[in-house]
Design a protein around this motif. Structure first.
Motif, PDB file in Angstrom:
ATOM      1  N   ILE A  79      11.406  47.473-100.787  1.00  0.00           N
ATOM      2  CA  ILE A  79      10.917  47.739 -99.663  1.00  0.00           C
ATOM      3  C   ILE A  79      10.326  46.437 -98.736  1.00  0.00           C
ATOM      4  N   ILE A  80       9.578  45.772 -99.417  1.00  0.00           N
ATOM      5  CA  ILE A  80       9.032  44.565 -98.831  1.00  0.00           C
ATOM      6  C   ILE A  80      10.040  43.380 -99.140  1.00  0.00           C
ATOM      7  N   PRO A  81      10.718  42.771 -98.086  1.00  0.00           N
ATOM      8  CA  PRO A  81      11.696  41.794 -98.201  1.00  0.00           C
ATOM      9  C   PRO A  81      10.859  40.350 -99.118  1.00  0.00           C
ATOM     10  N   GLU A  82      12.127  39.870 -99.993  1.00  0.00           N
ATOM     11  CA  GLU A  82      11.329  38.808-100.854  1.00  0.00           C
ATOM     12  C   GLU A  82      10.906  37.626 -99.893  1.00  0.00           C
ATOM     13  N   SER A  83      11.347  37.399 -98.787  1.00  0.00           N
ATOM     14  CA  SER A  83      10.535  36.542 -97.832  1.00  0.00           C
ATOM     15  C   SER A  83       9.248  36.610 -97.529  1.00  0.00           C
ATOM     16  N   LEU A  84       8.575  37.906 -97.669  1.00  0.00           N
ATOM     17  CA  LEU A  84       7.195  38.126 -97.488  1.00  0.00           C
ATOM     18  C   LEU A  84       6.363  38.490 -98.825  1.00  0.00           C
ATOM     19  N   TYR A  85       7.347  38.942 -99.752  1.00  0.00           N
ATOM     20  CA  TYR A  85       6.727  39.028-101.348  1.00  0.00           C
ATOM     21  C   TYR A  85       7.639  38.668-102.296  1.00  0.00           C
ATOM     22  N   PRO A  86       7.304  37.329-102.631  1.00  0.00           N
ATOM     23  CA  PRO A  86       8.729  36.641-103.726  1.00  0.00           C
ATOM     24  C   PRO A  86       8.509  37.610-104.924  1.00  0.00           C
ATOM     25  N   ARG A  87      10.087  37.376-105.487  1.00  0.00           N
ATOM     26  CA  ARG A  87      10.406  38.123-106.643  1.00  0.00           C
ATOM     27  C   ARG A  87      10.074  37.358-107.735  1.00  0.00           C
ATOM     28  N   GLY A  88      10.292  36.029-107.516  1.00  0.00           N
ATOM     29  CA  GLY A  88      10.307  35.032-108.838  1.00  0.00           C
ATOM     30  C   GLY A  88       8.929  35.097-109.336  1.00  0.00           C
ATOM     31  N   ASN A  89       8.788  35.175-110.746  1.00  0.00           N
ATOM     32  CA  ASN A  89       7.613  35.131-111.384  1.00  0.00           C
ATOM     33  C   ASN A  89       6.593  34.153-110.932  1.00  0.00           C
ATOM     34  N   LYS A  90       6.574  33.055-110.862  1.00  0.00           N
ATOM     35  CA  LYS A  90       5.672  32.188-110.477  1.00  0.00           C
ATOM     36  C   LYS A  90       5.302  32.279-108.986  1.00  0.00           C
ATOM     37  N   GLN A  91       6.268  32.305-108.249  1.00  0.00           N
ATOM     38  CA  GLN A  91       5.838  32.698-106.592  1.00  0.00           C
ATOM     39  C   GLN A  91       5.190  33.832-106.474  1.00  0.00           C
ATOM     40  N   ALA A  92       5.353  34.862-107.219  1.00  0.00           N
ATOM     41  CA  ALA A  92       4.724  36.403-107.169  1.00  0.00           C
ATOM     42  C   ALA A  92       3.282  35.991-107.444  1.00  0.00           C
ATOM     43  N   ALA A  93       3.310  35.156-108.653  1.00  0.00           N
ATOM     44  CA  ALA A  93       1.919  35.173-109.372  1.00  0.00           C
ATOM     45  C   ALA A  93       1.085  34.250-108.149  1.00  0.00           C
ATOM     46  N   ARG A  94       1.524  33.249-107.419  1.00  0.00           N
ATOM     47  CA  ARG A  94       0.739  32.736-106.343  1.00  0.00           C
ATOM     48  C   ARG A  94       0.420  33.566-105.319  1.00  0.00           C
ATOM     49  N   VAL A  95       1.053  34.649-104.922  1.00  0.00           N
ATOM     50  CA  VAL A  95       0.668  35.713-104.139  1.00  0.00           C
ATOM     51  C   VAL A  95      -0.544  36.556-104.562  1.00  0.00           C
ATOM     52  N   GLU A  96      -0.145  36.986-105.916  1.00  0.00           N
ATOM     53  CA  GLU A  96      -1.211  38.012-106.636  1.00  0.00           C
ATOM     54  C   GLU A  96      -2.545  37.212-106.731  1.00  0.00           C
ATOM     55  N   GLU A  97      -2.287  36.022-107.074  1.00  0.00           N
ATOM     56  CA  GLU A  97      -3.555  35.038-107.281  1.00  0.00           C
ATOM     57  C   GLU A  97      -4.550  35.241-106.050  1.00  0.00           C
ATOM     58  N   PHE A  98      -4.199  35.147-105.009  1.00  0.00           N
ATOM     59  CA  PHE A  98      -4.919  35.476-103.862  1.00  0.00           C
ATOM     60  C   PHE A  98      -5.340  36.974-103.873  1.00  0.00           C
ATOM     61  N   LEU A  99      -4.226  37.810-103.958  1.00  0.00           N
ATOM     62  CA  LEU A  99      -4.562  39.189-103.660  1.00  0.00           C
ATOM     63  C   LEU A  99      -5.755  39.880-104.656  1.00  0.00           C
ATOM     64  N   GLU A 100      -5.851  38.937-105.940  1.00  0.00           N
ATOM     65  CA  GLU A 100      -6.832  39.596-106.750  1.00  0.00           C
ATOM     66  C   GLU A 100      -8.137  38.772-106.081  1.00  0.00           C
ATOM     67  N   TRP A 101      -8.297  37.470-105.733  1.00  0.00           N
ATOM     68  CA  TRP A 101      -9.234  36.780-105.225  1.00  0.00           C
ATOM     69  C   TRP A 101     -10.040  37.539-104.267  1.00  0.00           C
ATOM     70  N   GLN A 102      -9.184  37.797-103.226  1.00  0.00           N
ATOM     71  CA  GLN A 102      -9.727  38.327-101.920  1.00  0.00           C
ATOM     72  C   GLN A 102     -10.573  39.583-102.015  1.00  0.00           C
ATOM     73  N   HIS A 103     -10.486  40.423-103.069  1.00  0.00           N
ATOM     74  CA  HIS A 103     -11.418  41.691-103.026  1.00  0.00           C
ATOM     75  C   HIS A 103     -12.965  41.086-102.929  1.00  0.00           C
ATOM     76  N   ALA A 104     -13.339  40.306-103.854  1.00  0.00           N
ATOM     77  CA  ALA A 104     -14.492  39.967-104.082  1.00  0.00           C
ATOM     78  C   ALA A 104     -14.882  38.504-103.129  1.00  0.00           C
ATOM     79  N   GLY A 105     -13.790  37.939-102.982  1.00  0.00           N
ATOM     80  CA  GLY A 105     -13.931  36.422-102.226  1.00  0.00           C
ATOM     81  C   GLY A 105     -13.980  36.515-101.077  1.00  0.00           C
ATOM     82  N   LEU A 106     -13.376  37.429-100.382  1.00  0.00           N
ATOM     83  CA  LEU A 106     -13.322  37.465 -98.810  1.00  0.00           C
ATOM     84  C   LEU A 106     -13.537  38.915 -98.212  1.00  0.00           C
ATOM     85  N   ARG A 107     -12.905  39.766 -98.696  1.00  0.00           N
ATOM     86  CA  ARG A 107     -13.014  41.138 -98.240  1.00  0.00           C
ATOM     87  C   ARG A 107     -14.410  41.668 -98.183  1.00  0.00           C
TER      88      ARG A 107
END
Length: 228
Positions: A79-107
């Motif tokens: 549903i989310i296009p690859e341009s906004l959420y990459p499918r490649g393992n390493k590129q997706a991992a970079r996105v998820e690295e931030f998603l994991e950090w932001q809970h306690a790191g920013l939000r």
């Protein structure tokens, strides 16, 4: 395919999902939940989300809570296009690295500053505890320092590189929240200021639509302060 989004535009992750689905022109059914009226505490809503929070999606009968889990699911569903959420393992991992950090790191810190300065006094009727606010301000600015330098100060345009992704939208909605408590991070942090403009530009007009309640409250506060 049927997708319902339960949300309140006062909720940061709700705004992010609402703006995202509008931006990618995905046909979804908006299901507003008014937090200020306590609709999330109703028995009917508890049947949808046992945690009684927003956002929630119902995708063809599959109900899912928690914004990051929802983003990952929508990506895997295509549903989310690859341009906004990459499918490649390493590129997706970079996105998820931030998603994991932001809970306690920013939000956590942006939300708590808003809560102790605005929300708690509004709900309880008690005056603002300035000492408590000062403590949460320090914590929030420490978090914003890290975000500005360690994520945005690395020589690229967006959080994970030179391409915008869902991490940028989620983070922008979090950084907007303290504005309702009179704190604009863009006024102090140069990297955040430039990045915010790029995020808004990419997701508008839906970014402004998703922040219409936030901006109305800020304008109301501004007018009230001008009269004092």
């Amino acid at each position: 395919m049927s997708l319902k989004l339960y949300f309140d535009l006062m909720s940061q992750p709700s705004r992010a999902l609402y703006i995202l689905l509008k931006n990618i022109k995905y046909d979804f059914t908006p299901m507003p939940v008014d937090l200020r009226k306590g609709e999330h505490y109703s028995e009917d809503y508890a049947k949808i989300n046992r945690f009684q929070k927003v956002p929630v999606i119902d995708h063809n009968g599959f109900v899912l809570t928690e914004s990051v889990a929802i983003l990952k699911y929508l990506s895997r569903e295509g549903i989310i296009p690859e341009s906004l959420y990459p499918r490649g393992n390493k590129q997706a991992a970079r996105v998820e690295e931030f998603l994991e950090w932001q809970h306690a790191g920013l939000r956590l810190h942006c939300a708590m500053f808003f809560r102790v300065k605005v929300l708690d006094p509004l709900v309880t009727g008690r005056p603002v505890d300035n000492k408590q606010v000062e403590g949460y301000l320090r914590r929030m600015e420490n978090a914003l320092d890290s975000f500005d330098s360690l994520w945005l100060g690395q020589g690229h345009q967006f959080i994970t590189g030179d391409n915008i992704c869902v991490a940028d939208l989620l983070a922008a909605c979090e950084v907007e929240q303290p504005r309702m408590a009179g704190y604009d991070a863009s006024a102090k942090y140069a990297n955040i200021a430039g990045w915010m403009q790029r995020v808004k530009s990419h997701f508008n007009p839906h970014y402004d639509e998703g922040h219409m309640i936030v901006n109305k409250l800020i304008e109301k506060q501004r007018k009230t302060a001008a009269k004092l």
